[in-house]
Design an enzyme around this catalytic site. Structure first.
Site, PDB file in Angstrom:
ATOM      1  N   CYS A 192       0.793  -1.238   0.000  1.00 13.95           N
ATOM      2  CA  CYS A 192       0.000   0.000   0.000  1.00 13.95           C
ATOM      3  C   CYS A 192       0.827   1.290   0.000  1.00 13.95           C
ATOM      4  O   CYS A 192       0.591   2.165  -0.841  1.00 13.95           O
ATOM      5  CB  CYS A 192      -0.972   0.037   1.171  1.00 13.95           C
ATOM      6  SG  CYS A 192      -1.507  -1.542   1.786  1.00 13.95           S
ATOM      7  N   ARG A 218       5.686 -11.850   5.521  1.00 19.92           N
ATOM      8  CA  ARG A 218       5.129 -11.642   6.853  1.00 19.92           C
ATOM      9  C   ARG A 218       5.583 -12.777   7.748  1.00 19.92           C
ATOM     10  O   ARG A 218       5.482 -13.938   7.360  1.00 19.92           O
ATOM     11  CB  ARG A 218       3.599 -11.614   6.801  1.00 19.92           C
ATOM     12  CG  ARG A 218       3.088 -10.422   6.016  1.00 19.92           C
ATOM     13  CD  ARG A 218       1.584 -10.386   5.964  1.00 19.92           C
ATOM     14  NE  ARG A 218       1.157  -9.315   5.058  1.00 19.92           N
ATOM     15  CZ  ARG A 218      -0.095  -9.123   4.672  1.00 19.92           C
ATOM     16  NH1 ARG A 218      -1.045  -9.919   5.126  1.00 19.92           N
ATOM     17  NH2 ARG A 218      -0.395  -8.136   3.848  1.00 19.92           N
ATOM     18  N   GLN A 235       0.775 -10.954  -3.597  1.00 20.24           N
ATOM     19  CA  GLN A 235      -0.624 -10.525  -3.667  1.00 20.24           C
ATOM     20  C   GLN A 235      -0.954 -10.012  -5.061  1.00 20.24           C
ATOM     21  O   GLN A 235      -0.129  -9.361  -5.696  1.00 20.24           O
ATOM     22  CB  GLN A 235      -0.864  -9.386  -2.675  1.00 20.24           C
ATOM     23  CG  GLN A 235      -0.678  -9.789  -1.230  1.00 20.24           C
ATOM     24  CD  GLN A 235      -0.845  -8.586  -0.318  1.00 20.24           C
ATOM     25  OE1 GLN A 235      -0.126  -7.607  -0.428  1.00 20.24           O
ATOM     26  NE2 GLN A 235      -1.815  -8.662   0.577  1.00 20.24           N
ATOM     27  N   ASP A 275      -2.419  -7.399  -5.924  1.00 23.67           N
ATOM     28  CA  ASP A 275      -2.788  -6.249  -5.108  1.00 23.67           C
ATOM     29  C   ASP A 275      -3.091  -5.046  -5.991  1.00 23.67           C
ATOM     30  O   ASP A 275      -2.370  -4.776  -6.942  1.00 23.67           O
ATOM     31  CB  ASP A 275      -1.601  -5.920  -4.191  1.00 23.67           C
ATOM     32  CG  ASP A 275      -2.023  -5.136  -2.972  1.00 23.67           C
ATOM     33  OD1 ASP A 275      -3.238  -4.941  -2.784  1.00 23.67           O
ATOM     34  OD2 ASP A 275      -1.132  -4.726  -2.205  1.00 23.67           O
ATOM     35  N   HIS A 305      -4.631  -0.818  -5.640  1.00 26.77           N
ATOM     36  CA  HIS A 305      -5.185   0.276  -4.852  1.00 26.77           C
ATOM     37  C   HIS A 305      -5.887   1.217  -5.807  1.00 26.77           C
ATOM     38  O   HIS A 305      -5.320   1.595  -6.828  1.00 26.77           O
ATOM     39  CB  HIS A 305      -4.080   0.969  -4.060  1.00 26.77           C
ATOM     40  CG  HIS A 305      -3.511   0.066  -3.011  1.00 26.77           C
ATOM     41  ND1 HIS A 305      -2.426  -0.744  -3.251  1.00 26.77           N
ATOM     42  CD2 HIS A 305      -3.932  -0.218  -1.750  1.00 26.77           C
ATOM     43  CE1 HIS A 305      -2.184  -1.465  -2.169  1.00 26.77           C
ATOM     44  NE2 HIS A 305      -3.084  -1.179  -1.242  1.00 26.77           N
ATOM     45  N   LYS A 311     -15.672  -3.237   4.561  1.00 24.08           N
ATOM     46  CA  LYS A 311     -15.125  -4.050   3.477  1.00 24.08           C
ATOM     47  C   LYS A 311     -16.127  -5.094   3.013  1.00 24.08           C
ATOM     48  O   LYS A 311     -17.094  -5.406   3.710  1.00 24.08           O
ATOM     49  CB  LYS A 311     -13.849  -4.750   3.926  1.00 24.08           C
ATOM     50  CG  LYS A 311     -14.080  -5.762   5.037  1.00 24.08           C
ATOM     51  CD  LYS A 311     -12.856  -6.639   5.280  1.00 24.08           C
ATOM     52  CE  LYS A 311     -13.115  -7.561   6.470  1.00 24.08           C
ATOM     53  NZ  LYS A 311     -12.054  -8.517   6.713  1.00 24.08           N
ATOM     54  N   HIS A 331      -8.399  -0.753  -1.057  1.00 28.58           N
ATOM     55  CA  HIS A 331      -7.407  -1.828  -1.190  1.00 28.58           C
ATOM     56  C   HIS A 331      -8.176  -3.034  -1.690  1.00 28.58           C
ATOM     57  O   HIS A 331      -9.252  -3.320  -1.174  1.00 28.58           O
ATOM     58  CB  HIS A 331      -6.816  -2.276   0.144  1.00 28.58           C
ATOM     59  CG  HIS A 331      -6.262  -1.203   1.010  1.00 28.58           C
ATOM     60  ND1 HIS A 331      -4.922  -1.038   1.192  1.00 28.58           N
ATOM     61  CD2 HIS A 331      -6.870  -0.267   1.770  1.00 28.58           C
ATOM     62  CE1 HIS A 331      -4.720  -0.043   2.047  1.00 28.58           C
ATOM     63  NE2 HIS A 331      -5.881   0.441   2.412  1.00 28.58           N
TER      64      HIS A 331
HETATM   65 ZN   LIG Z   1      -3.341  -2.122   0.519  1.00 33.01          ZN
END
Ligand SMILES: [Zn+2]
Ligand SMILES: [Zn+2]
Length: 638
Positions: free
Chosen positions: A330, A359, A377, A379, A381, A465, A511
């Protein structure tokens, strides 16, 4: 009179002074609940209990009591057969129960388990009454010390309450909160499933315990169904299938736990999935970005992650400055957004990255590809305005549907996590932010015709979410896709845009990860298909088998032709019999086999076998591509 509600909803009025057990027909209930407390059926009915609800195996609590009682039966059987065994703990778990024993370094064999199971059946036949007893903590400590149960003494010494409960059944007793079934005869069909070694309380400085897992059910059919399903799940386990098909390995002794080596075939599949994702995102108005794997840890201080996320981060120092390996992408995408002044004309800005993050998860919770320490991910945004939020969410749901269907998943389950307005002070953002965002999420789902569940109070402090779960081929649900609104980071990083009238406004940030992580999704896909990937994903789509050496030249030509047309093909030469090579290809789960014999040499055709469908006979190459051409391609290229 006290009202007693039976599991089927019928009620009866019971006199005070009798046990619950005495007023209901045997076999109807297992335990009871009153005023939020779980009770044994041997509890004496009194007015101050309030309404009593009888619970059976259909309730979660009933199941847990059933399994917990079975774990006590297991412990009793072990104590009868192995006098030296010391008791650890024996709780019910998600499915079934376990009990831990210290055998002084010995381990249970398969034969031991069979003997124990036999003894358990005897204990059930004896139908021993199970009795709750309360005593002062010191008394209990003395009792277990005398019985030579050091682990129970250890547990008792940590309990704060002055009075504890133990449960007795015949010669056996255990420190236990309960509740339990009235007698051992209530348990019907049992099976011990496996035994594993684990350290007492998960601490490697402690002695090794033998942990015996088991399951039990009130009917034989339920037990059999469970065992069939368990076998089905075991056969599909990606940790077994993956290495079998030479897709990946996780040599944790050398590289550390939770890290993955992608072998050539697995890497192929992964790249096919990633290329597909990238194309689909680009075609839907996303921009592709890359960001570094490490950064000053201060970056996550600004984002606020470092405070409560530090334990999960890999942090290290260079030139006296603290760095961190990224646990999320992010902040980087935010910096890209903030690299210049943004006008409303540029919005929504959708930044997509296949971002590999690390992680630190405790080694005990790692689980193959499904829970790893390093993962990638899908991912993105999205930076948008409040006005456009609902349309963006509709677009996301559309995209998610398309992706899931492309991978062969039809059924999705949807939840919205909202705030709990009673805990207003715990949340970031204004009341208008929250109500606008929540109604955008709901509005989008309604427009798409989804049914959804609202999980009030489940939202993170920074925004509501949507979670989407998929249902796999054997009915398991997997949480994959998350669409998360964020009111926090736009403020922390001061993310604004210039409106048409020249004034500035904070953007709304979403996200989202739809597959979640490529690794985890790959694992789920592998289990969903039991290794039989659909044609467009299969690492090798076509295997060419010349019947004898005489056809090898033709096989080579065919390979070149197929490769030129983008088909992932290979050859197994005629070094072993044809039937052996067919069998081998099937074990490798190769979807299509093309056989070239003398006849095919003459006609220029190929004899085609399809996994799961058998022999399709000979066909020309034109026919082959007419039949399989589309399926060989990713869904977006057909
Ligand atoms: Zn994010
Ligand atoms: Zn217990």
């Amino acid at each position: 009179m006290v009202k007693v509600i039976m599991p089927d909803g019928t009620t009866l009025n019971a006199e005070e002074g009798k046990r619950i057990l005495d007023v209901i027909p045997r076999g109807i209930g297992l335990i009871a609940e009153a005023s939020g407390r779980l009770l044994d059926l041997s509890t004496v009915i009194s007015d101050d209990l309030g309404e009593i609800r009888v619970l059976d195996f259909n309730s979660r609590e009933g199941k847990e009591a059933y399994w917990h009682t079975t774990s006590h039966i297991l412990a009793q059987a072990v104590k009868r057969l192995f006098k030296e065994a010391k008791l650890g703990i024996g709780p019910p778990i998600e499915e079934g129960f376990y009990y831990e024993f210290d055998l002084g370094g010995k381990t249970f064999s398969q034969e031991d388990l069979e003997l124990i199971e036999e003894e358990m059946r005897r204990i059930v036949e004896e139908d021993i009454e199970i009795v709750r007893e309360e005593m002062r903590r010191e008394e209990a400590i003395a009792l277990f010390r005398e019985a030579g149960e050091p682990y129970k003494v250890e547990l008792l010494e940590e309990i704060e309450e002055p009075v504890v409960s133990i449960y007795r059944q015949g010669e056996f007793f255990d420190l236990c909160r309960g509740p339990h079934l009235p007698s051992t005869g209530y348990v019907k069909y049992m099976k011990l499933l496996q035994v594993s070694s684990s350290y007492w309380r998960g601490d490697e400085r402690n002695p090794v315990m033998q942990r015996v897992y088991g399951i039990s059910f009130p009917s034989k059919e339920m037990l059999e169904e469970f065992l069939v399903r368990r076998e089905e799940i075991r056969k599909r386990d990606h940790r077994v299938v993956g290495p079998q098909l030479d897709l990946f390995s996780m040599p944790s002794e050398i590289i550390g736990p939770g890290l993955i080596l992608w072998h050539p075939k697995g890497a192929r599949v992964r790249r096919i999935i990633e290329d597909f994702l990238v194309r689909v995102h680009l075609s839907r108005g996303y921009e592709l970005v890359y960001s570094p794997h490490i950064a000053y840890s201060t970056l996550w201080k600004i984002s606020g992650h470092l405070n409560y996320y530090r334990d999960f981060m890999y942090v290290f120092e260079k030139e006296g400055i603290e760095h961190a390996v990224k646990p999320m992408n992010c902040p980087f995408h935010i910096l890209i957004y903030n690299s210049k002044r943004r006008s409303y004309r540029e919005l929504p800005l959708r930044l997509f990255e296949l971002g590999t993050v690390y992680r630190f998860e405790k080694s005990g919770v790692l689980h193959g590809l499904l829970r790893a320490r390093g993962f990638t991910q899908d991912d993105a945004h999205i930076f948008t305005t409040r006005e456009d939020l609902e349309d963006e969410v509709v677009g996301l749901i559309d995209l998610n549907e398309y992706l899931m269907r492309s991978f062969g998943f039809e059924e999705l389950k949807v939840e919205i996590s909202t705030w709990d307005p009673r805990r207003r002070s715990e949340y970031m953002g204004s009341d208008e932010d929250w109500s606008a965002a929540q109604s955008s999420l709901e509005g989008a789902l309604r427009r798409k015709g989804y049914r959804y569940e609202i999980m009030e109070g489940e939202a993170a402090f920074y925004g509501p979410k949507i979670d989407m779960k998929l249902v796999d081929s054997i009915g398991r649900e997997w949480q994959l896709s998350t669409i998360q609104i964020d009111f926090n980071l736009p403020r922390r990083f001061d993310l604004k845009y210039v409106k048409a009238d020249g004034s500035e406004e904070h953007i709304v940030m979403i996200h989202r990860a739809l597959l979640g992580s490529i690794e985890r999704f790959f694992g789920i896909l592998l289990e969903h298909y039991a290794g039989n990937f659909p044609l467009w994903i299969a690492p090798i789509q076509l295997r060419i088998l010349p019947v004898s050496q005489a056809q090898e030249g033709r096989a080579e030509e065919l390979l070149a032709l197929m490769s030129a047309r983008g088909v992932r093909a290979d050859i197994r030469r005629a070094e072993s019999t044809l039937s052996y090579r067919i069998r081998e290809s099937e074990l490798e789960k190769i979807p299509i086999i093309a056989i070239i014999g003398e006849r095919e040499m003459k006609t220029g055709e190929i004899s085609v076998r399809v996994k799961g469908k058998g022999n399709l006979g000979s066909m020309s190459l034109e026919d082959f591509f007419r039949t399989f051409g589309k399926e060989l391609l990713p869904p977006d290229m057909r």
